[in-house]
Every structure is written in structure tokens, then in C-alpha cells.
Design an enzyme around this catalytic site. Sequence first.
Site, mmCIF file in Angstrom:
data_model
loop_
_atom_site.group_PDB
_atom_site.id
_atom_site.type_symbol
_atom_site.label_atom_id
_atom_site.label_comp_id
_atom_site.label_asym_id
_atom_site.label_seq_id
_atom_site.Cartn_x
_atom_site.Cartn_y
_atom_site.Cartn_z
ATOM 1 N N MET A 36 0.814 -1.222 0.000
ATOM 2 C CA MET A 36 0.000 0.000 0.000
ATOM 3 C C MET A 36 0.842 1.263 0.000
ATOM 4 O O MET A 36 0.407 2.311 -0.457
ATOM 5 C CB MET A 36 -0.918 0.045 1.233
ATOM 6 C CG MET A 36 -2.000 -1.002 1.233
ATOM 7 S SD MET A 36 -3.358 -0.617 2.374
ATOM 8 C CE MET A 36 -2.556 -0.158 3.848
ATOM 9 N N SER B 101 -5.894 4.089 7.459
ATOM 10 C CA SER B 101 -6.201 2.669 7.649
ATOM 11 C C SER B 101 -4.953 1.797 7.577
ATOM 12 O O SER B 101 -3.967 2.158 6.946
ATOM 13 C CB SER B 101 -7.191 2.205 6.600
ATOM 14 O OG SER B 101 -6.572 2.207 5.338
ATOM 15 N N CYS B 102 -4.992 0.644 8.258
ATOM 16 C CA CYS B 102 -3.842 -0.283 8.258
ATOM 17 C C CYS B 102 -4.026 -1.427 7.265
ATOM 18 O O CYS B 102 -3.122 -2.218 7.061
ATOM 19 C CB CYS B 102 -3.643 -0.877 9.642
ATOM 20 S SG CYS B 102 -2.891 0.270 10.780
ATOM 21 N N VAL B 103 -5.211 -1.553 6.707
ATOM 22 C CA VAL B 103 -5.454 -2.673 5.793
ATOM 23 C C VAL B 103 -5.840 -2.130 4.421
ATOM 24 O O VAL B 103 -6.621 -1.207 4.333
ATOM 25 C CB VAL B 103 -6.577 -3.581 6.321
ATOM 26 C CG1 VAL B 103 -6.899 -4.648 5.287
ATOM 27 C CG2 VAL B 103 -6.171 -4.213 7.626
#
Lengths: 167, 103
Positions: A36, B101-103
Amino acid sequence: MANVQDHPIKKVMIICSKANIEDVYAALVMTNGAVMEGIEAKLFFTFFGLDAITKKHMKKLHTAPVGNPGLRMPGGLPFPTLLGILPGVEAGVSAMMKSQMEKVDIPTVDEFLELITAGGGEIYACKLAVEMFGLKKEDFSEHVKDIITIGQLYELAAGEGTQIIFV
Amino acid sequence: MAQKVYAGKTISVTDDGYLTDPNQWTKDIAVEIAKEEGIELTDKHFAVIEYIREKTLKGDALTIRTIGKSDVIDTKGFYELFPGAPLKKASRIAGIAKPTSCV
């Protein structure tokens, strides 16, 4: 203090050697988190960690209720190890962990692998462990790119700014 | 807190370049921020950006996963449109806060 922009992490190699829910998820969250952020990420499963990418086991990961001092009852009391040895308790504890994770919208293992590979991350299985457990390529999730040796792992790790993380 | 000029307007941004007020956002500003990220915006980009703005301004916290499950785009396509760090880049271009967010 060095400026964080000076030496960004460019690549992470994450090795997962365990099949506990918590260890597998630590590896998955870290790998996906790297993807990400635009960091090149490769996730390598070895020994019991192979369960997380084996079609037969990936949906049935457990957390250990025995010898796990961090595990508590729903009210916060410590979980007695002796209770953990009873049949069905491990499955029950694991089901509770999974439902808790679902509540906070954490993806399943399979979906996590999909997220990682969709973002360009790569999943590998350790050749030695695969042979030891008598597994074949077709036993693994479609997201597993290859079965590789430790030498190949280090070749993939080459380059400046790489971190190797063992779970 | 800093000020930046985008599309002839002075806009206040955070230290890492996210708009502090999503209401100051316009499509012209998006095009200029996207250029800084090395992205040439297409209609497909705008469809994703508008989806992100709509959901975020409604109070939803977006993740790559939720965006990938939307009708607008899948996860792979999202990474292709905003290469590298899609959620961060798309959030910045959409004029909303840095994702947490972490996901």
C-alpha cells in the site's frame, strides 16, 4: 535525526514460519501495508507457515489456547492453559478470534493474498519445507508465485534499502 | 500547515501536501496535484476520485479493500491508475485527508 525521506525502505522480504492466526496475520498485514505504501514486498512462507497458503488449511488457521499467556477470556481474565487442552476449545477460541477480526473488517487470508498480489506483491513457498511436508505446487493457493530455495530468496532480496523480517 | 497555489488559487495544505479543507477542491486542482504525482488524469481516474470524495465526505473511512470492492474499480485497476501508493495518491488528488487505515 536523519530525514525520513533520505533512506526510505525500498523492499521488504517477510518470512512467515508459523501457522497461528496471529503470526500469519502479522505477516499479511505487514506485507500488504508495504504494498500500500509503494514498497516492493515479497512474502515467503516456510515450515508451519505453509498452512496459510495451502488450499486445504488456509481457511482453518487456529490460535493456540495452550501456552499463550496473552490470551484472555472475554471478560479480561487470563485464559487457563488447562482449559485449552479440552477438545473443541482451540476451535472455539479460534472462531472467536476470527469473528472479532471480521467485526473490524480484517480480510480473510485468501482475500489478503489477493490484495497483496493485486498490488504487485509476491507470495512464495519455501522449497525445503514443501518437500518436507510432501506438498506439490497444486496444493497451494493460486496466489503463490513459486516454490523457491533460500538462495533464491536472498537473490530476490538483493538491492539497497531491503529489510528482511522473520515472523 | 502550508499554503500552495493550485490552478491560480491559494490552498492550505498539510506538511505532506494534503488539502486541509476538502471544500476548496476543484477538478483543476486535482489535475495539478496529479501532475505532481506523475499522473495524467483520465475519466476513469475521476470516477474513482469522485467515489472517494463522496464516500469520505459522508464520513466513511475508505481502504484499498473497500475501493477494490466498489463498482467503480477493482484492486488491481486501482493500483494501475495510481501506481505505487494508490490510496495515498488518490486521497491527495481527491483533496481529502491522508488515509489512516492499516489494511
